[in-house]
Design a protein around this motif. Structure first.
Motif, PDB file in Angstrom:
ATOM      1  N   PRO A   5       0.828  -1.203   0.000  1.00  0.00           N
ATOM      2  CA  PRO A   5       0.000   0.000   0.000  1.00  0.00           C
ATOM      3  C   PRO A   5       0.857   1.247   0.000  1.00  0.00           C
ATOM      4  O   PRO A   5       2.013   1.231   0.419  1.00  0.00           O
ATOM      5  CB  PRO A   5      -0.796  -0.135   1.308  1.00  0.00           C
ATOM      6  N   ALA A   6       0.296   2.336  -0.502  1.00  0.00           N
ATOM      7  CA  ALA A   6       1.050   3.584  -0.551  1.00  0.00           C
ATOM      8  C   ALA A   6       1.266   4.121   0.846  1.00  0.00           C
ATOM      9  O   ALA A   6       0.355   4.104   1.668  1.00  0.00           O
ATOM     10  CB  ALA A   6       0.290   4.610  -1.390  1.00  0.00           C
ATOM     11  N   PRO A   7       2.466   4.567   1.168  1.00  0.00           N
ATOM     12  CA  PRO A   7       2.727   5.115   2.489  1.00  0.00           C
ATOM     13  C   PRO A   7       2.042   6.454   2.683  1.00  0.00           C
ATOM     14  O   PRO A   7       1.766   7.168   1.722  1.00  0.00           O
ATOM     15  CB  PRO A   7       4.251   5.271   2.520  1.00  0.00           C
ATOM     16  N   THR A   8       1.741   6.766   3.943  1.00  0.00           N
ATOM     17  CA  THR A   8       1.153   8.057   4.276  1.00  0.00           C
ATOM     18  C   THR A   8       2.264   9.025   4.625  1.00  0.00           C
ATOM     19  O   THR A   8       3.089   8.750   5.489  1.00  0.00           O
ATOM     20  CB  THR A   8       0.196   7.914   5.474  1.00  0.00           C
ATOM     21  N   HIS A   9       2.307  10.175   3.949  1.00  0.00           N
ATOM     22  CA  HIS A   9       3.360  11.149   4.192  1.00  0.00           C
ATOM     23  C   HIS A   9       2.960  12.089   5.322  1.00  0.00           C
ATOM     24  O   HIS A   9       1.805  12.522   5.397  1.00  0.00           O
ATOM     25  CB  HIS A   9       3.631  11.946   2.916  1.00  0.00           C
ATOM     26  N   PRO A  10       3.882  12.445   6.193  1.00  0.00           N
ATOM     27  CA  PRO A  10       3.572  13.344   7.302  1.00  0.00           C
ATOM     28  C   PRO A  10       3.338  14.758   6.812  1.00  0.00           C
ATOM     29  O   PRO A  10       3.804  15.129   5.730  1.00  0.00           O
ATOM     30  CB  PRO A  10       4.828  13.267   8.178  1.00  0.00           C
ATOM     31  N   PRO A  11       2.592  15.570   7.588  1.00  0.00           N
ATOM     32  CA  PRO A  11       2.403  16.975   7.208  1.00  0.00           C
ATOM     33  C   PRO A  11       3.748  17.675   7.079  1.00  0.00           C
ATOM     34  O   PRO A  11       4.724  17.299   7.725  1.00  0.00           O
ATOM     35  CB  PRO A  11       1.586  17.539   8.376  1.00  0.00           C
ATOM     36  N   GLN A  12       3.772  18.688   6.229  1.00  0.00           N
ATOM     37  CA  GLN A  12       5.018  19.412   6.001  1.00  0.00           C
ATOM     38  C   GLN A  12       5.541  19.991   7.316  1.00  0.00           C
ATOM     39  O   GLN A  12       4.819  20.576   8.100  1.00  0.00           O
ATOM     40  CB  GLN A  12       4.784  20.547   4.988  1.00  0.00           C
ATOM     41  N   GLY A  13       6.838  19.812   7.549  1.00  0.00           N
ATOM     42  CA  GLY A  13       7.447  20.327   8.771  1.00  0.00           C
ATOM     43  C   GLY A  13       7.535  19.308   9.889  1.00  0.00           C
ATOM     44  O   GLY A  13       8.258  19.518  10.866  1.00  0.00           O
ATOM     45  N   GLU A  14       6.799  18.198   9.776  1.00  0.00           N
ATOM     46  CA  GLU A  14       6.866  17.153  10.798  1.00  0.00           C
ATOM     47  C   GLU A  14       7.821  16.055  10.342  1.00  0.00           C
ATOM     48  O   GLU A  14       7.902  15.750   9.157  1.00  0.00           O
ATOM     49  CB  GLU A  14       5.490  16.562  11.073  1.00  0.00           C
ATOM     50  N   MET A  15       8.502  15.468  11.307  1.00  0.00           N
ATOM     51  CA  MET A  15       9.459  14.408  10.999  1.00  0.00           C
ATOM     52  C   MET A  15       9.019  13.106  11.655  1.00  0.00           C
ATOM     53  O   MET A  15       8.499  13.102  12.771  1.00  0.00           O
ATOM     54  CB  MET A  15      10.853  14.786  11.512  1.00  0.00           C
ATOM     55  N   VAL A  16       9.221  12.020  10.926  1.00  0.00           N
ATOM     56  CA  VAL A  16       8.959  10.688  11.467  1.00  0.00           C
ATOM     57  C   VAL A  16      10.233  10.192  12.132  1.00  0.00           C
ATOM     58  O   VAL A  16      11.304  10.199  11.512  1.00  0.00           O
ATOM     59  CB  VAL A  16       8.522   9.720  10.349  1.00  0.00           C
ATOM     60  N   VAL A  17      10.100   9.772  13.387  1.00  0.00           N
ATOM     61  CA  VAL A  17      11.272   9.280  14.115  1.00  0.00           C
ATOM     62  C   VAL A  17      10.980   7.878  14.650  1.00  0.00           C
ATOM     63  O   VAL A  17       9.849   7.584  15.041  1.00  0.00           O
ATOM     64  CB  VAL A  17      11.644  10.215  15.289  1.00  0.00           C
ATOM     65  N   PRO A  18      11.994   6.999  14.649  1.00  0.00           N
ATOM     66  CA  PRO A  18      11.784   5.663  15.223  1.00  0.00           C
ATOM     67  C   PRO A  18      11.828   5.744  16.748  1.00  0.00           C
ATOM     68  O   PRO A  18      12.766   6.304  17.317  1.00  0.00           O
ATOM     69  CB  PRO A  18      12.956   4.857  14.662  1.00  0.00           C
ATOM     70  N   ILE A  19      10.828   5.186  17.399  1.00  0.00           N
ATOM     71  CA  ILE A  19      10.769   5.209  18.858  1.00  0.00           C
ATOM     72  C   ILE A  19      10.777   3.766  19.357  1.00  0.00           C
ATOM     73  O   ILE A  19       9.978   2.940  18.904  1.00  0.00           O
ATOM     74  CB  ILE A  19       9.508   5.931  19.354  1.00  0.00           C
ATOM     75  N   PRO A  20      11.680   3.434  20.283  1.00  0.00           N
ATOM     76  CA  PRO A  20      11.719   2.074  20.822  1.00  0.00           C
ATOM     77  C   PRO A  20      10.371   1.655  21.394  1.00  0.00           C
ATOM     78  O   PRO A  20       9.695   2.457  22.055  1.00  0.00           O
ATOM     79  CB  PRO A  20      12.787   2.164  21.919  1.00  0.00           C
ATOM     80  N   LEU A  21       9.966   0.425  21.134  1.00  0.00           N
ATOM     81  CA  LEU A  21       8.671  -0.056  21.613  1.00  0.00           C
ATOM     82  C   LEU A  21       8.583   0.005  23.133  1.00  0.00           C
ATOM     83  O   LEU A  21       7.494   0.201  23.695  1.00  0.00           O
ATOM     84  CB  LEU A  21       8.440  -1.500  21.137  1.00  0.00           C
ATOM     85  N   THR A  22       9.722  -0.132  23.803  1.00  0.00           N
ATOM     86  CA  THR A  22       9.730  -0.106  25.264  1.00  0.00           C
ATOM     87  C   THR A  22       9.406   1.275  25.828  1.00  0.00           C
ATOM     88  O   THR A  22       9.087   1.413  27.009  1.00  0.00           O
ATOM     89  CB  THR A  22      11.108  -0.543  25.799  1.00  0.00           C
ATOM     90  N   GLU A  23       9.471   2.304  24.979  1.00  0.00           N
ATOM     91  CA  GLU A  23       9.179   3.668  25.436  1.00  0.00           C
ATOM     92  C   GLU A  23       7.759   4.110  25.088  1.00  0.00           C
ATOM     93  O   GLU A  23       7.381   5.250  25.350  1.00  0.00           O
ATOM     94  CB  GLU A  23      10.187   4.649  24.815  1.00  0.00           C
ATOM     95  N   LEU A  24       6.984   3.210  24.516  1.00  0.00           N
ATOM     96  CA  LEU A  24       5.624   3.541  24.098  1.00  0.00           C
ATOM     97  C   LEU A  24       4.602   2.975  25.080  1.00  0.00           C
ATOM     98  O   LEU A  24       4.621   1.781  25.397  1.00  0.00           O
ATOM     99  CB  LEU A  24       5.359   2.987  22.700  1.00  0.00           C
ATOM    100  N   HIS A  25       3.711   3.828  25.552  1.00  0.00           N
ATOM    101  CA  HIS A  25       2.684   3.427  26.506  1.00  0.00           C
ATOM    102  C   HIS A  25       1.302   3.636  25.895  1.00  0.00           C
ATOM    103  O   HIS A  25       1.098   4.562  25.105  1.00  0.00           O
ATOM    104  CB  HIS A  25       2.812   4.247  27.795  1.00  0.00           C
ATOM    105  N   PRO A  26       0.322   2.794  26.244  1.00  0.00           N
ATOM    106  CA  PRO A  26      -1.023   2.929  25.671  1.00  0.00           C
ATOM    107  C   PRO A  26      -1.729   4.188  26.155  1.00  0.00           C
ATOM    108  O   PRO A  26      -1.412   4.730  27.222  1.00  0.00           O
ATOM    109  CB  PRO A  26      -1.748   1.666  26.158  1.00  0.00           C
ATOM    110  N   PHE A  27      -2.677   4.646  25.380  1.00  0.00           N
ATOM    111  CA  PHE A  27      -3.488   5.795  25.755  1.00  0.00           C
ATOM    112  C   PHE A  27      -4.338   5.417  26.963  1.00  0.00           C
ATOM    113  O   PHE A  27      -4.908   4.328  27.009  1.00  0.00           O
ATOM    114  CB  PHE A  27      -4.397   6.196  24.591  1.00  0.00           C
ATOM    115  N   PRO A  28      -4.447   6.280  27.979  1.00  0.00           N
ATOM    116  CA  PRO A  28      -5.243   5.952  29.172  1.00  0.00           C
ATOM    117  C   PRO A  28      -6.690   5.606  28.818  1.00  0.00           C
ATOM    118  O   PRO A  28      -7.338   6.326  28.062  1.00  0.00           O
ATOM    119  CB  PRO A  28      -5.168   7.242  30.010  1.00  0.00           C
TER     120      PRO A  28
END
Length: 293
Positions: A5-28
């Motif tokens: 599938p075609a990738p979704t591009h971020p809005p201009q000025g925003e950067m995609v960064v890789p974040i370790p899964l261990t640093e990601l927490h679910p939404f309350p």
């Protein structure tokens, strides 16, 4: 090999960064369950083959690390695929904006349970009302504002009443919520049952088990009426539930939620109805031609 599938591009000025899964927490109180089902298996295979094409959206936590706003299923797919990081957009969002974005990014999925939809609508409604209250402090034209639940409904192609009915399902005790999710109790009678007091709902759970039957719309309406008058008890509930159900009227009801996924979001209920009638007429003509051969 299936086409990526075609990738979704971020809005201009925003950067995609890789974040370790261990640093990601679910939404309350995230209302949407992440299931290891067939859809998750397909997502995992896609992640293995192509990577994560649509970045998640996260926000910084006061305690450190990040909170997922949109991307809980993508995180799980990364875990199952053996990846250690999730590409994400980091945004500084207040609680209400994050809640609305979280709901909007998930609510269009097809496999959403009634209890999930109910909790999601409730969370979004409360967030919109809080934002509206802050706006109202400086707004001289409060009377022109739509009711928040009507606003949510309009944005999703449904009425405010439908939103209010779904939110009422959050008042069901867990056992009845599960029965609705399992389709043992239809959504329409569940709206009526949700008005019963918790102790009356607990009694209904026992009655359902003893009678091996779930309430129809008319039975649920009778129980709601008796509850409001203070006359609903074990005897009156058993009398209602043990009564022979009247044959259902020969009708088919298609809700807006059922039909919405087949139409563009710009279609009004009237436009949807006109399109359905045209398709049925075309189908009927095709059958008639087939029978004439």
């Amino acid at each position: 090999m299936r086409e990526a599938p075609a990738p979704t591009h971020p809005p201009q000025g925003e950067m995609v960064v890789p974040i370790p899964l261990t640093e990601l927490h679910p939404f309350p109180n995230h209302p949407f369950k992440v299931r290891d089902d067939e859809a998750m298996k397909e997502t995992t295979e896609s992640v293995k083959e192509y990577g994560v094409l649509t970045p998640a959206i996260v926000r910084p936590r006061e305690k450190g690390c990040y909170e997922i706003v949109a991307g809980h299923r993508r995180k799980r797919a990364c875990e199952l695929a053996g990846l250690t990081a999730l590409p994400a957009l980091v945004r500084n969002l207040d609680d209400d904006t994050a809640t609305i974005l979280m709901v909007d990014s998930n609510i269009q999925r097809e496999s959403i349970l009634p209890s999930e939809r109910a909790q999601a609508y409730k969370m979004k409604l409360e967030a919109i009302k809080r934002r509206g209250a802050r706006t109202d402090l400086t707004s001289p034209n409060n009377s022109a504002k739509l009711r928040s639940d009507d606003e949510i409904g309009a944005a999703m192609g449904m009425s405010g009443d439908t939103v209010r009915n779904y939110i009422s399902l959050t008042q069901l005790v867990p056992e009845l919520q599960q029965m609705v999710d399992d389709k043992k109790i239809a959504v329409t009678p569940a709206y009526q049952i949700a008005a019963l007091k918790p102790e009356e709902q607990a009694l209904l759970v026992e009655t359902i088990e003893s009678e091996q039957a779930t309430p129809s719309v008319s039975q649920a309406q009778r129980m709601k009426k008796l509850s409001q008058s203070g006359e609903l008890n074990e005897d009156t509930m058993l009398s209602i539930m043990s009564a022979e159900k009247k044959p259902e009227v020969d009708k088919i009801v298609l809700t807006g939620d059922t039909l919405r996924k087949y139409f563009p979001r710009s279609y009004t209920p009237r436009k949807m109805e006109e399109t359905i009638i045209k398709l049925l007429e075309a189908w009927q003509k095709k059958r008639q031609r087939s029978q004439e051969r």
